[in-house]
Design an enzyme around this catalytic site. Structure first.
Site, PDB file in Angstrom:
ATOM      1  N   LEU A  36       0.837  -1.198   0.000  1.00  0.00           N
ATOM      2  CA  LEU A  36       0.000   0.000   0.000  1.00  0.00           C
ATOM      3  C   LEU A  36       0.869   1.243   0.000  1.00  0.00           C
ATOM      4  CD1 LEU A  36      -2.753   1.495   0.377  1.00  0.00           C
ATOM      5  CD2 LEU A  36      -2.391   1.246   2.848  1.00  0.00           C
ATOM      6  N   SER A  37       0.560   2.193  -0.866  1.00  0.00           N
ATOM      7  CA  SER A  37       1.225   3.494  -0.897  1.00  0.00           C
ATOM      8  C   SER A  37       2.732   3.329  -1.096  1.00  0.00           C
ATOM      9  CB  SER A  37       0.900   4.265   0.385  1.00  0.00           C
ATOM     10  OG  SER A  37       1.277   5.613   0.278  1.00  0.00           O
ATOM     11  N   ALA A  38       3.544   3.708  -0.108  1.00  0.00           N
ATOM     12  CA  ALA A  38       4.985   3.511  -0.232  1.00  0.00           C
ATOM     13  C   ALA A  38       5.308   2.041  -0.436  1.00  0.00           C
ATOM     14  CB  ALA A  38       5.700   4.046   1.014  1.00  0.00           C
TER      15      ALA A  38
ATOM     16  N   GLY B 164      -1.365  -1.153  -4.339  1.00  0.00           N
ATOM     17  CA  GLY B 164      -2.459  -0.351  -3.832  1.00  0.00           C
ATOM     18  C   GLY B 164      -2.016   1.084  -3.621  1.00  0.00           C
TER      19      GLY B 164
ATOM     20  N   HIS C 157      -7.217   7.456   0.040  1.00  0.00           N
ATOM     21  CA  HIS C 157      -5.939   6.754   0.141  1.00  0.00           C
ATOM     22  C   HIS C 157      -6.097   5.602   1.126  1.00  0.00           C
ATOM     23  CE1 HIS C 157      -1.671   6.529  -0.640  1.00  0.00           C
ATOM     24  NE2 HIS C 157      -1.398   6.518   0.659  1.00  0.00           N
TER      25      HIS C 157
END
Length: 332
Positions: A150-152, A174, A300
């Site tokens: 997820l994200s980073a 994601g 997010h």
């Protein structure tokens, strides 16, 4: 004085990035099945490993690597994604490498640092070290090792797909970013808010990063249309980047065997939840090699996750289930 200024500038930018976001060694036979255990890789990387109950210690199982986002921890990410429950139901290992504050003040994977974007060094090598440690202690099906984040963590999953296509059979992203969307912390925020460089160019760079290990890496992407932390354009860029990378990896040529034009697009909804668009991308043989799910109105978050963890949206389609099904259909 200039070094001091650079240090404080880096600290400040890392904090901005966060705002923008999101034990013992066990031998092969010395564990209790159904446990969520803490262990350490040879380089000191801490991780938590889930072993499904009833596991006999001899049958090779798939392994899913789960990379948390900024400010998160393995326990938080496991609770939010509920991936352990799917591992229990479908019989696979799940490992959650931990990013310590010593590596990043906000516990972000440093996807934007050029020292962490290629094979054999930095965080990608460390994460693969975790995979190798697990392989040394448990029978893992090497054809079925996957990574999602997820994200980073999603951005780092993209890097791992390019740097280690021989290790990871497929990747899940994601709310992430394309390969080398930024190559320094200075430009990471810009990429998150506005997207990275030309994805065809980045696709070629990812193909070069594969080197002699080049192969088509199946990729599934989740992104919310109301993500104001990592702009939805990044989800589109990931698909375009991997279309270019996979096109070249398929036969060594840039000939559109695989492209970023969806072959099938479905419009779906979660009962009493969000609507979403599911796009499938096929190779020249009609095999689905990429999938993109854009969740309408989601910010997010990990789609369909549990409120027990951070950065989740329980009203979206269940990303963990969909990602596992995609992975299960794509052994190496």
């Amino acid at each position: 004085m200039e070094k001091k200024h650079r240090f404080f500038r880096r600290v400040f930018l890392l904090l901005v990035l966060t705002v923008l976001m999101g034990g013992p060694t066990f031998a092969k036979t010395a564990f209790s099945a159904g446990q969520f255990i803490r262990d350490t890789a040879p380089d000191g990387r801490v991780y938590k490993l889930y072993i499904p109950s009833g596991y006999d210690g001899t049958t090779p199982l798939p392994l899913v690597v789960m990379l948390h986002g900024c400010t998160q921890s393995p326990d938080d990410f496991a609770a939010g994604t509920e991936m352990n429950a799917y591992a229990e139901q479908n019989r696979f290992f799940v490992v959650y490498p931990e990013q310590p504050v010593s590596a990043n003040l906000s516990k972000c994977w440093n996807w934007f640092d050029s020292s962490n974007q290629s094979r054999g060094r930095g965080e990608p090598a460390s994460i693969v070290g975790v995979v190798n440690k697990i392989k040394s202690n448990y029978p893992v099906d090497s054809r079925r090792v996957y990574v999602a984040g997820l994200s980073a963590g999603g951005a780092m999953s993209v890097i791992l797909g390019a740097a280690y296509p021989d290790v990871f059979a497929a990747i899940g992203v994601g709310s992430g970013l394309e390969y080398k969307a930024a190559t320094s912390v200075l430009y990471s925020g810009t990429a998150m808010l506005y997207g990275g460089p030309d994805p065809v160019q980045q696709g070629n760079l990812a193909y070069q990063a594969m080197g002699g290990y080049a192969r088509v890496v199946p990729t599934i992407v989740f992104h919310g249309t109301a993500d104001y932390t990592v702009n939805p354009v990044n989800g589109n860029q990931i698909i375009s980047q991997w279309a270019q990378t996979n096109d070249r990896a398929s036969d060594g040529m840039d000939n559109n065997n695989i492209d970023d034009q969806a072959d099938v697009t479905s419009y779906r909804s979660v009962p009493n939840g969000r609507t979403y668009t599911d796009s499938l991308y096929k190779d020249q043989n009609g095999t689905v090699v990429m999938e993109k799910i854009m969740v309408n109105g989601m910010g997010h978050a990990w789609s369909g996750g549990s409120a027990a963890g951070t950065y989740t949206d329980p009203t979206g389609p269940k990303a963990s289930s969909i990602i596992w099904n995609f992975f299960d259909s794509h052994p190496k």
